[in-house]
Design an enzyme around this catalytic site. Structure first.
Site, PDB file in Angstrom:
ATOM      1  N   ASP A   1       0.652  -0.942   0.083  1.00 50.88           N
ATOM      2  CA  ASP A   1      -0.017  -0.720  -0.367  1.00 50.88           C
ATOM      3  C   ASP A   1       1.335   0.935   0.465  1.00 50.88           C
ATOM      4  O   ASP A   1       1.857   1.355   0.410  1.00 50.88           O
ATOM      5  CB  ASP A   1      -0.846   0.347   1.132  1.00 50.88           C
ATOM      6  CG  ASP A   1      -2.136   0.928   1.222  1.00 50.88           C
ATOM      7  OD1 ASP A   1      -2.044   1.647   0.173  1.00 50.88           O
ATOM      8  OD2 ASP A   1      -3.003   0.786   1.724  1.00 50.88           O
TER       9      ASP A   1
HETATM   10  C1  BGC Z   1      -4.799   3.239   0.221  1.00 52.85           C
HETATM   11  C2  BGC Z   1      -5.385   2.831  -0.750  1.00 52.85           C
HETATM   12  C3  BGC Z   1      -5.299   2.943  -2.505  1.00 52.85           C
HETATM   13  C4  BGC Z   1      -4.120   3.554  -2.509  1.00 52.85           C
HETATM   14  C5  BGC Z   1      -3.563   4.613  -3.390  1.00 52.85           C
HETATM   15  C6  BGC Z   1      -3.936   4.098  -0.017  1.00 52.85           C
HETATM   16  O1  BGC Z   1      -3.572   5.655   0.999  1.00 52.85           O
HETATM   17  O2  BGC Z   1      -4.932   2.935   1.563  1.00 52.85           O
HETATM   18  O3  BGC Z   1      -5.935   1.752  -1.362  1.00 52.85           O
HETATM   19  O4  BGC Z   1      -5.349   1.921  -3.367  1.00 52.85           O
HETATM   20  O5  BGC Z   1      -3.755   4.646  -1.756  1.00 52.85           O
HETATM   21  O6  BGC Z   1      -4.215   5.418  -4.388  1.00 52.85           O
END
Ligand code: BGC
Length: 639
Positions: free
Chosen positions: A271
């Site tokens: 993530d």
């Molecule tokens: C979120 C993810 C997301 C990623 C990219 C993160 O902060 O937890 O779910 O896909 O950002 O935007």
């Protein structure tokens, strides 16, 4: 002589050039062997926040798809192209406009994950996500960062709307259908957030403490079903820790369980955030660091040189990356149109949304009969919430509200009430913009707090109308959990008063009163559900929401959803409420800084969360313990 030497050097150079393999599906080993250590490290690290230029930020000219969440890095010498990754899960999230470009790049706002799970219909979910995946492909994107499939352990998790259910089986089956639909377009998904990421408070650091049995039976089960039944291209490891170890650095989670036991053969990406333990993540089988930073490349190079990462471990991850890149549309030079059929997708959303709407109560009020003139109350009636906030928000072209929906269904919305609400909403939005909170695309659809409506006003409007409808709205999203308080999990005194007054006035006139719930997660219903004649739980069903609600109210569509979670009587009835950071913001004087890391503490539910309730999540608890609920898992009436 000199000339001959120069020609010879040129020849040698071109031989060397042509000796460099150019990546194809069939020469992955050759490319791997030709890569330098630096190139290998580069391929394991995304190209950084700069590749994103998301949402409201200015679209960078260099971004492949402005507003996408990230990209992998190219190695031009070897024909390794970049891959573009974008959110998810209620549709594709990219910037709707670009600098010096008259075209627009809106994406369809699909029903959120919870609505899809409420359908209990994998074929329909697949139909929806097939359309969604077509937008991913046609906007030049390779991977959709979705579905979100963490369990609804507690109703206050701010991202529950992105997730499916309190039940792992329903979660896994819905996710598999979702993945199969998206991937049928030849693009990938990233199943997230693996694993046990069930709260937003301190999500970057919090340690979820869970027993092995509960892990296997609940929190990993959905992922297992999805991997085995749908073969996702990628999995996203979560931010949090699991039993003292960051999930993205857990060999057990990423290799032993995911690959060796379940047979996953795609890539794992982190993530979006840079953590200290890059080396451990590489060794654990986390192939790609997102969004990626130079420091991670440096760490990988240094660790390989020092023998901390073995050549075998490095090559294993690099091979995974190459195997993934060769199947991406961008690598295969797919000529995307930037013109997906948004009209057809909007029609599909309108048709499908009622299938996920749950008719909680119906005392003969729905579908509406002999109704022409509607007294339409609630800010959500005119400013509908299509989906949640944060990275799960989609930049959709418009949102249909309930007033528009009733009108296209041939009814008349009372103009006095409508004008009053519209003026109130316009003012509230101006205020939001002025204090800086309503502007960012990241924010998504804000809820405008309810307007003061007097009983006298309702009485005055009643004779000119045949029915009263009140839309009650809530929203939540990434980065924060909800509150167990008035205005969030429970309804406010003002809302309660409005419900009571509308019921009293319309019942006294022999007319009906209906509540529409435009919410992303459960709320308290036990104390007021007997007051209206019907309650339609519309959830946050996407950009056509207001049309779909009206279609249902008018009987032109059937509410066919069944609850994918329990609606408890009281928040404190839920076992996990003893170990969830509810109301923490108030205790901590409104400061949210711990969300993004911070000083080392050991505070219950902020730094660590004991999953002390074990398997007793949702109906597993209520049914076993015989504790009454407001609406059970699976509840839902129809016409
Ligand atoms: C979120 C993810 C997301 C990623 C990219 C993160 O902060 O937890 O779910 O896909 O950002 O935007």
């Amino acid at each position: 002589m000199k000339k001959i030497f120069a020609i010879g050097a040129l020849l040698l150079a071109s031989v060397a050039m042509s000796a460099q393999p150019q990546l194809t599906k069939d020469n992955i080993d050759d490319v791997l062997n030709a890569m330098t250590l630096e190139e290998k490290a580069t391929l394991l690290v995304g190209s950084g926040w700069g590749s994103m230029t998301a949402g409201s930020m200015t679209a960078s000219a260099t971004a492949l798809v402005p507003g996408a969440a990230g990209t992998t890095r190219a190695i031009e010498r070897l024909g390794v192209t970049q891959a573009v990754l974008a959110d998810g899960p209620a549709g594709l999230r990219i910037s709707p406009t670009r600098d010096n470009d008259p075209d627009t790049y809106y994406c369809t706002g699909f029903p959120v994950g919870t609505v899809m799970a409420s359908m209990w219909d994998p074929a329909l979910v697949k139909e929806l996500t097939t359309a969604m995946g077509n937008e991913v492909l046609e906007y030049g994107t390779d991977v959709l960062l979705a579905p979100g499939m963490n369990l609804h352990r507690n109703p206050l998790c701010g991202r529950n709307f992105e997730y499916f259910s309190e039940d792992p089986f329903l979660t896994g089956k819905t996710a598999a259908a979702y993945i199969n639909g998206v991937q049928s377009n030849g693009v990938g998904v990233s199943v997230k957030h693996y694993a046990v990421n069930n709260q937003e408070v301190n999500r970057m650091q919090n340690d979820s403490r869970v027993s092995q049995r509960v892990l296997r039976e609940l929190y990993l089960k959905g992922f297992e079903i999805a991997v085995k039944e749908a073969d996702p291209w990628t999995v996203m490891s979560s931010y949090n820790q699991l039993n003292g170890e960051f999930t993205q650095q857990s060999y057990d989670l990423l290799t032993t369980i995911l690959r060796d036991e379940w047979g996953f053969d795609g890539i794992v990406m982190t993530d979006w955030g840079t953590k200290e333990g890059t080396v451990k993540a590489v060794k654990a089988g986390n192939d790609l660091m997102e969004p990626g930073a130079q420091v991670e490349i440096d760490r990988i190079i240094a660790a390989v040189k020092a023998g901390e990462i073995t050549q075998e471990e490095l090559d294993r991850n690099v091979r995974n990356m190459l195997e993934y890149i060769v199947i991406t549309p961008r690598f295969n030079k797919y000529k995307y149109s930037n013109k997906p059929d948004l009209k057809a997708h909007a029609e599909l959303v309108r048709k499908a949304a009622p299938e996920g709407m749950v008719l909680l109560e119906n005392n003969g009020a729905l579908p509406m009969k002999n109704v022409k003139k509607v007294a339409l109350y609630g800010t959500g009636s005119y400013d509908f919430i299509a989906g949640g906030t944060g990275s799960g928000n989609v930049n959709k072209p418009y949102i249909r509200n309930v007033a528009e929906g009733l009108t296209v269904n041939g009814l008349e919305v009372n103009k006095n009430i409508q004008t009053w609400y519209e003026q109130y909403i316009a003012l509230a939005k101006t205020n939001l913009r002025n204090n800086g909170s309503g502007s960012g695309v990241l924010l998504g659809d804000p809820v405008i707090s309810e307007m003061e409506v007097s009983r006298e006003f309702i009485e005055k409007m009643e004779p000119a109308t045949d029915i009263a409808i009140f839309t009650l709205s809530r929203n939540a999203g990434e980065g924060g959990d909800r509150y167990a308080l008035d205005g969030d999990w429970t309804i406010t005194g003002q809302e309660r008063q409005l419900i009571q007054n509308l019921a009293d006035v319309y019942h006294a006139a022999g007319k009906k009163f209906v509540v529409v719930l435009n919410i992303g997660g459960t709320i308290e219903t036990a104390s007021w559900k007997h007051i209206p004649d019907a309650i339609l739980l519309a959830w946050t069903p996407g950009q056509e929401g207001g049309y779909a609600v009206a279609d249902v109210l008018c009987g032109n569509a059937y509410p066919s959803g069944k609850l994918p979670m329990t609606f408890p009587v009281n928040y404190l009835d839920i076992p996990s409420s003893a170990n969830f950071p509810y109301n923490y913001k108030d205790v901590q004087s409104g400061a949210w800084d711990f969300l993004w890391g911070g000083p080392q503490r050991q505070t219950k539910n902020v730094d660590y969360t004991e999953y002390a309730e074990g398997i007793y999540v949702g109906y597993r608890y209520f049914q076993t313990a015989g504790v009454p609920v407001s609406y059970p898992f699976g509840h839902g009436k129809s016409y």
